[in-house]
Design a protein around this motif. Structure first.
Motif, PDB file in Angstrom:
ATOM      1  N   GLY A   1      -3.942   2.735   8.197  1.00  0.00           N
ATOM      2  CA  GLY A   1      -2.672   2.096   7.904  1.00  0.00           C
ATOM      3  C   GLY A   1      -2.094   1.305   9.060  1.00  0.00           C
ATOM      4  N   PHE A   2      -0.950   0.735   8.797  1.00  0.00           N
ATOM      5  CA  PHE A   2      -0.271  -0.117   9.760  1.00  0.00           C
ATOM      6  C   PHE A   2       1.023   0.574  10.151  1.00  0.00           C
ATOM      7  CE2 PHE A   2       2.581  -3.986  10.276  1.00  0.00           C
ATOM      8  CZ  PHE A   2       2.208  -4.183  11.587  1.00  0.00           C
ATOM      9  N   ASP A   3       1.141   0.947  11.399  1.00  0.00           N
ATOM     10  CA  ASP A   3       2.321   1.679  11.848  1.00  0.00           C
ATOM     11  C   ASP A   3       2.805   1.076  13.159  1.00  0.00           C
ATOM     12  OD1 ASP A   3       4.340   3.449  12.081  1.00  0.00           O
ATOM     13  OD2 ASP A   3       3.097   5.215  12.399  1.00  0.00           O
ATOM     14  N   THR A   4       3.966   0.498  13.132  1.00  0.00           N
ATOM     15  CA  THR A   4       4.527  -0.119  14.316  1.00  0.00           C
ATOM     16  C   THR A   4       6.029   0.063  14.299  1.00  0.00           C
ATOM     17  OG1 THR A   4       4.823  -2.192  15.518  1.00  0.00           O
ATOM     18  CG2 THR A   4       4.661  -2.349  13.144  1.00  0.00           C
ATOM     19  N   LYS A   5       6.643  -0.034  15.449  1.00  0.00           N
ATOM     20  CA  LYS A   5       8.092   0.048  15.539  1.00  0.00           C
ATOM     21  C   LYS A   5       8.716  -1.340  15.563  1.00  0.00           C
ATOM     22  CE  LYS A   5       8.115   4.497  17.955  1.00  0.00           C
ATOM     23  NZ  LYS A   5       8.541   5.237  19.173  1.00  0.00           N
ATOM     24  N   THR A   6       7.868  -2.363  15.411  1.00  0.00           N
ATOM     25  CA  THR A   6       8.354  -3.737  15.493  1.00  0.00           C
ATOM     26  C   THR A   6       8.608  -4.313  14.096  1.00  0.00           C
ATOM     27  OG1 THR A   6       6.983  -4.018  17.465  1.00  0.00           O
ATOM     28  CG2 THR A   6       7.916  -6.004  16.477  1.00  0.00           C
ATOM     29  N   PRO A   7       9.801  -4.821  13.834  1.00  0.00           N
ATOM     30  CA  PRO A   7      10.101  -5.427  12.528  1.00  0.00           C
ATOM     31  C   PRO A   7       9.226  -6.643  12.237  1.00  0.00           C
ATOM     32  CG  PRO A   7      12.126  -4.909  13.709  1.00  0.00           C
ATOM     33  CD  PRO A   7      11.000  -4.726  14.687  1.00  0.00           C
TER      34      PRO A   7
END
Length: 276
Positions: A264-270
């Motif tokens: 999956g794709f997990d980032t804290k960046t909008p």
């Protein structure tokens, strides 16, 4: 960018989108429309009285809940409530309702939170995934782990197919925030002098204050996400902008190789997602 539709389902995850919108409004003169779709699905037991409850009466209760939910976040963020509105919509399909209402009020952007990590559907959530494939209105997709902080830079991952038009669209967003744009382009044939010359010429044509270009080698065995993660880590942008072909499968393939589909794709960046 004058008006943003901010969606919420009253969940904890949806607070991230509200926090981001509040931060965005603190750096620009935009109006925030906080919006909830009431599809009556929250009744645990359906009875004749709940089903036939007058819409105006139920909406008043839901609007009060919406105000209280959002106001609590404003208090946590220590921000004043300025240029805001509260809307309850009665529609059976949330994603259709969101786009319809955004068009009705001529919103410049739709802001919504993700659900969390996992597969692309789990990360984006059903509504966000559907909107990526259908919405003509730009989307701000805010990771559930987002925490408020001043917006300072935007990373634009570009395929260079329609650079001039896409940059102008992004500048409508960044100019109000007074933040620079870092353009990243990944190319298989970067060692080819003719390719490098073409890219340099396009960059020079679109060079202006606040825009910098970064050309990187694309390795076929890796997904775009793998390349981006390294540059996101190094440059630490406040927002990532991308233009999609509005094909959910395209979005999934763009970010996830077959080997990493379950990671999956997990980032804290909008993410700021435009229609291509």
């Amino acid at each position: 960018m004058k008006k943003i539709l901010v969606t919420t389902d009253f969940s904890n995850n949806s607070k991230a989108g509200i926090r981001f919108a509040i931060q965005l409004a603190s750096q620009s003169a935009c109006e925030l429309i906080f919006y909830h779709v009431d599809d009556r699905s929250d009744f645990e037991v359906w009875t004749e009285s709940t089903y036939n409850q007058p819409e105006s009466f139920r909406n008043a209760g839901q609007q009060k809940k919406l105000r209280e939910f959002v106001s609590a976040i404003y208090e946590q963020e220590e921000r004043p409530q300025e240029h805001v509105d509260w809307i309850i919509d009665n529609k059976p399909l949330a994603d259709d309702a969101i786009v319809h209402y955004a068009k009705k009020i001529e919103a410049d952007c739709i802001c919504m939170s993700t659900r969390g990590g996992g597969t692309i559907d789990k990360f984006l959530g059903t509504n966000a995934s559907a909107l990526i494939a259908t919405s003509n209105i730009p989307l701000l997709i805010i990771p559930h782990a987002y925490r408020s902080k001043p917006m300072e830079t935007l990373l634009y991952a570009s395929d260079f197919e329609n650079l001039e038009v896409e940059l102008k669209a992004i500048e409508k967003f960044t100019n109000q925030l007074h933040i620079p744009i870092q353009v990243f382009h990944y190319d298989y044939n970067l060692e080819d002098e003719s390719v490098k010359k073409r890219l340099d010429e396009m960059a020079l044509k679109n060079q202006r204050h606040g825009i910098t270009f970064h050309f990187k080698k694309f390795h076929a065995e890796l997904s775009l996400l793998s390349h981006l993660q390294k540059d996101i880590h190094n440059s630490r942008p406040s927002i990532i902008a991308m233009f999609t072909k509005q094909d959910r499968n395209w979005f999934e393939q763009l970010f996830l190789s077959s080997k990493t589909a379950e990671l999956g794709f997990d980032t804290k960046t909008p993410l700021l997602v435009f229609k291509k």
